[in-house]
Motif scaffolding. Structure first.
Motif, PDB file in Angstrom:
ATOM      1  N   UNK A 147      29.089  14.867  40.182  1.00 52.75           N
ATOM      2  CA  UNK A 147      30.334  14.544  40.445  1.00 52.75           C
ATOM      3  C   UNK A 147      29.669  12.685  40.334  1.00 52.75           C
ATOM      4  N   UNK A 148      28.756  12.075  41.223  1.00 55.68           N
ATOM      5  CA  UNK A 148      29.047  10.747  41.185  1.00 55.68           C
ATOM      6  C   UNK A 148      27.340  10.490  40.123  1.00 55.68           C
ATOM      7  N   UNK A 149      26.633  11.441  39.420  1.00 59.34           N
ATOM      8  CA  UNK A 149      25.783  11.418  38.011  1.00 59.34           C
ATOM      9  C   UNK A 149      27.087  10.657  36.840  1.00 59.34           C
ATOM     10  N   UNK A 150      28.239  11.356  36.980  1.00 59.66           N
ATOM     11  CA  UNK A 150      28.514  11.688  36.064  1.00 59.66           C
ATOM     12  C   UNK A 150      29.602  10.556  35.757  1.00 59.66           C
ATOM     13  N   UNK A 151      30.241   9.787  37.364  1.00 58.18           N
ATOM     14  CA  UNK A 151      30.806   8.730  37.523  1.00 58.18           C
ATOM     15  C   UNK A 151      29.752   7.239  37.423  1.00 58.18           C
ATOM     16  N   UNK A 152      28.470   7.243  37.211  1.00 55.51           N
ATOM     17  CA  UNK A 152      27.622   5.872  36.967  1.00 55.51           C
ATOM     18  C   UNK A 152      27.403   5.263  36.123  1.00 55.51           C
ATOM     19  N   UNK A 153      27.492   3.823  36.392  1.00 56.77           N
ATOM     20  CA  UNK A 153      28.363   2.803  35.028  1.00 56.77           C
ATOM     21  C   UNK A 153      29.595   2.977  34.478  1.00 56.77           C
ATOM     22  N   UNK A 154      30.096   3.431  35.373  1.00 59.55           N
ATOM     23  CA  UNK A 154      31.503   3.442  34.887  1.00 59.55           C
ATOM     24  C   UNK A 154      32.477   2.728  35.789  1.00 59.55           C
ATOM     25  N   UNK A 155      33.873   2.513  34.933  1.00 58.82           N
ATOM     26  CA  UNK A 155      34.627   1.487  35.808  1.00 58.82           C
ATOM     27  C   UNK A 155      35.437   2.718  36.592  1.00 58.82           C
ATOM     28  N   UNK A 156      35.608   3.320  37.742  1.00 57.30           N
ATOM     29  CA  UNK A 156      36.930   3.672  37.880  1.00 57.30           C
ATOM     30  C   UNK A 156      38.661   3.382  38.495  1.00 57.30           C
TER      31      UNK A 156
END
Length: 229
Positions: A147-156
């Motif tokens: 889940x953390x990897x899927x959000x890496x480099x993205x705006x929350x």
């Protein structure tokens, strides 16, 4: 949350009742509560079934033995709720219908309810919610890392509520990008999607308003979020 569940698993137990109400959040500090249904795993890595219908794994709903994979499913269902404000199976239908859908693996798609969620995140949660326990992440830690990897480099992004609006989301400040809000405002029989800078309430340059039918809101919102991410 996943790290806390992984610690329980490392101690030879499973939680058996992971759900939003058993997650305590204080800023960036997240803790798992209510260990009353924790059970010690037997020599086969299983325990008797238990759980809350909205987040219970299909095997537990069917009266079969629970395992670490059952907790992974419940983590996925809890994450689903965290992102969308709803569960994988609608709670507006009767309990008998809910249980039947859980047992059959007939779940709703996260991005239909929460269009702001990246496809990469939805894929991770969908894997955790697989009908066959063997097809899920092999541990709570694996799920959390994915889940953390899927959000890496993205705006929350998160869903927010504005009185009278159909659907609104907020994108947090990310690197040099200012925080933004996308609002779905009623426009006759349609919905007007407007992207604004949160601080100034000014419209985002280069993004004109989009007036779409209600059933097109998720698709159009996904497009706008992708542009602003």
């Amino acid at each position: 949350m996943a790290a806390g569940i992984d610690r329980i698993h490392a101690a030879g137990m499973i939680h058996r009742d992971i759900k939003p109400g058993n997650v305590l959040v204080d800023g960036d500090d997240v803790r798992v509560s209510d260990l009353g249904y924790c059970a010690i795993l037997d020599d086969h890595g299983t325990a008797s079934p238990n759980g809350t219908w909205q987040t219970v794994a299909p095997e537990a709903a069917s009266g079969n033995r629970c395992s670490i994979a059952s907790d992974v499913y419940s983590l996925g269902a809890t994450a689903f709720f965290t992102y969308s404000g709803e569960y994988p199976v609608s709670t507006y239908m009767g309990l008998e219908d809910q249980v039947a859908r859980i047992k059959a693996g007939h779940l709703r798609e996260l991005r239909d309810l929460a269009p702001h969620v990246p496809q990469s995140v939805a894929n991770v949660i969908r894997k955790a919610l697989q009908l066959d326990p063997k097809d899920r992440h092999q541990s709570a830690d694996e799920f959390g890392n994915a889940l953390v990897g899927a959000m890496e480099g993205r705006r929350d992004w998160s869903r927010i509520s504005h009185a009278g609006h159909v659907l609104c989301v907020r994108g947090e400040r990310f690197k040099t990008k200012a925080s933004v809000v996308i609002c779905g405002e009623p426009d006759g029989p349609n919905v007007r999607l407007i992207a604004r800078h949160q601080a100034s309430n000014r419209r985002v340059q280069g993004l004109s308003d989009r007036v779409v039918p209600h059933d097109r809101v998720p698709t159009e919102l996904r497009t706008i979020v992708a542009t602003l991410s």
